[in-house]
Design a protein around this motif. Sequence first.
Motif, PDB file in Angstrom:
ATOM      1  N   VAL A  75       0.836  -1.203   0.000  1.00  0.00           N
ATOM      2  CA  VAL A  75       0.000   0.000   0.000  1.00  0.00           C
ATOM      3  C   VAL A  75       0.867   1.248   0.000  1.00  0.00           C
ATOM      4  CG1 VAL A  75      -1.724   1.313   1.295  1.00  0.00           C
ATOM      5  CG2 VAL A  75      -1.909  -1.190   1.129  1.00  0.00           C
ATOM      6  N   ASP A 110     -10.369   5.415   1.264  1.00  0.00           N
ATOM      7  CA  ASP A 110     -10.085   4.127   1.891  1.00  0.00           C
ATOM      8  C   ASP A 110     -11.429   3.548   2.303  1.00  0.00           C
ATOM      9  OD1 ASP A 110      -9.136   1.937   3.216  1.00  0.00           O
ATOM     10  OD2 ASP A 110      -8.188   3.036   4.867  1.00  0.00           O
ATOM     11  N   TYR A 136      -4.628   1.843   7.102  1.00  0.00           N
ATOM     12  CA  TYR A 136      -4.190   2.142   5.727  1.00  0.00           C
ATOM     13  C   TYR A 136      -4.564   3.557   5.299  1.00  0.00           C
ATOM     14  CZ  TYR A 136      -3.142  -2.723   6.043  1.00  0.00           C
ATOM     15  OH  TYR A 136      -2.618  -3.911   6.477  1.00  0.00           O
ATOM     16  N   LEU A 153      -8.539   2.668  -2.073  1.00  0.00           N
ATOM     17  CA  LEU A 153      -8.080   1.470  -1.375  1.00  0.00           C
ATOM     18  C   LEU A 153      -9.313   0.646  -1.022  1.00  0.00           C
ATOM     19  CD1 LEU A 153      -5.491   2.976   1.175  1.00  0.00           C
ATOM     20  CD2 LEU A 153      -5.129   2.325  -1.214  1.00  0.00           C
ATOM     21  N   LEU A 157      -9.442  -2.671   0.673  1.00  0.00           N
ATOM     22  CA  LEU A 157      -8.683  -3.729   1.330  1.00  0.00           C
ATOM     23  C   LEU A 157      -9.588  -4.515   2.281  1.00  0.00           C
ATOM     24  CD1 LEU A 157      -5.628  -1.441   2.070  1.00  0.00           C
ATOM     25  CD2 LEU A 157      -5.763  -3.186   0.280  1.00  0.00           C
ATOM     26  N   VAL A 183      -6.126   0.029  -5.352  1.00  0.00           N
ATOM     27  CA  VAL A 183      -5.439  -1.049  -4.639  1.00  0.00           C
ATOM     28  C   VAL A 183      -6.532  -1.895  -4.016  1.00  0.00           C
ATOM     29  CG1 VAL A 183      -3.909  -1.695  -2.752  1.00  0.00           C
ATOM     30  CG2 VAL A 183      -3.361   0.291  -4.164  1.00  0.00           C
ATOM     31  N   HIS A 194      -2.579  -3.837  -7.653  1.00  0.00           N
ATOM     32  CA  HIS A 194      -2.546  -2.409  -7.969  1.00  0.00           C
ATOM     33  C   HIS A 194      -2.985  -2.297  -9.417  1.00  0.00           C
ATOM     34  CE1 HIS A 194       0.027   1.300  -9.222  1.00  0.00           C
ATOM     35  NE2 HIS A 194      -1.227   1.624  -8.990  1.00  0.00           N
TER      36      HIS A 194
END
Length: 476
Positions: free
Chosen positions: A291, A305, A313, A383, A385, A414, A470
């Motif tokens: 990250v 995020d 993150y 992001l 995640l 990501v 990514h």
Amino acid sequence: MPRAVTPPPEQSTQSAGLEPGSFRDPESRVFYAGDGVYRALSADGLADFEALRQTGLLEDPRIVATERVQDGGVDRSLLVHEPAAVLKHERIPFVSYPYEWTFSMLKDAALLQLDLLLAALERDLVLKDSTPYNVQFKGARPVFVDVGSFERLREGEPWIAYRQFCMLYLYPLLLQATKGVPYHPWLRGSIDGITPPQMRALLSFRDRFRKGLFTNVFLHARLEAKYADKPGEVKQEVRRVFKKELFVANVRKMRKLVDRLGWDPPEGVWTAYGERNSYTDDDARRKDEFVRQVATSRQWNLVWDIGANNGRYSRIAAEGAKTVLAVDADQGPVELLYRDLRQEGNEQILTLTMNLADPSPGLGWRGLERKPLPERGKPDLVLALALIHHVAISANVPVKEFVDWLASLGSALVIEFPTREDPMVQKLLAPKREGLHPDYELDYFERTLGEAFEIERSERLESGTRVLYHARPKQG
């Protein structure tokens, strides 16, 4: 003293874009020109602004930075009245709404509103309304943005915005503090908030003995019902007996009541997710590095995020971003993250609580007063995640639908894919019927991701059940 400046040609106020959430005040209207945020004032609005400016309160850092500018031929259709002046405001990085805030965010906004009202009263000014939509957050710092709300105090004027404060601040906070019921669906369900009769119906007989509740809920609801058809009589009687000292005393009592309210997240798996997840130390380290490499590869203007949880993150993303939006459906970890960021004085990370499978829609008049999330500023990096399994399995959103939504944002990405063998995925699948979610397979996900994005890099973590990607949007 605010200096008068002329907007550059590309920001001419003639080519103004109206703010659809700023039409309710006939003396003041927000609009945009280029990257600038402006406010047109009527003659009365200008007189109120000049009164505010002369008190020095406009220099308070809790109020959005504002200066008067030359209007450059402002569009007369901006206001019901003839425009008399134009102000320019500092631009807030990202607009958020109270039904997306955690408990402490709404409470901090309420205290800011009351503190500014008390400061205004000391200077013979008043705030004409009491809505949390007049407050925005720069990271974890609340900022009052409606300079047009300040007006000169009139003799015998009561707290005309008291009912609005109760409906949009006090009652939502009471609902969560006393009943443990999140207020977000209530505020999202009605742009005007919770009415006194509604709040009264939600409380028990014993609640009337709680400090401040009898007057502000039970008595308020009773008087509202009694005088519903006699607003003129009430206004005349109040004006006859009301004094500034009583006004100040009532605001101070309200502040004490709000300040006493509290709520703490339950100690659950998601609140402490960052400490109780299934990652090995090596997995966590490699995920951090992955990250960070993307986050610091360039200067990002806005990073989302999504599924931020405890913000681990979000903080890494902030190393390479001007603004980070930390979004999670669980209010608990977001509340704790906000408290930490507030203590740090962080103005970079904005915390919001929102279920991405049921995100904030357009609300208000014509569905335009409050905008959906992407319309308030699309990210240039997302992001996602430890999220897709919750969206796909818990919320039953097809994998391709989720990937297509990410692609519609037009941002770099990501994303983490936990395979079906991952302990958390196994837990989510356990109560499901065999054969459901056939699209939740690594090969299918990679094929779908590759159709919507250019995959720059991927890495399987040491545990073997989680893969990081990514990707960037395909051109054309």
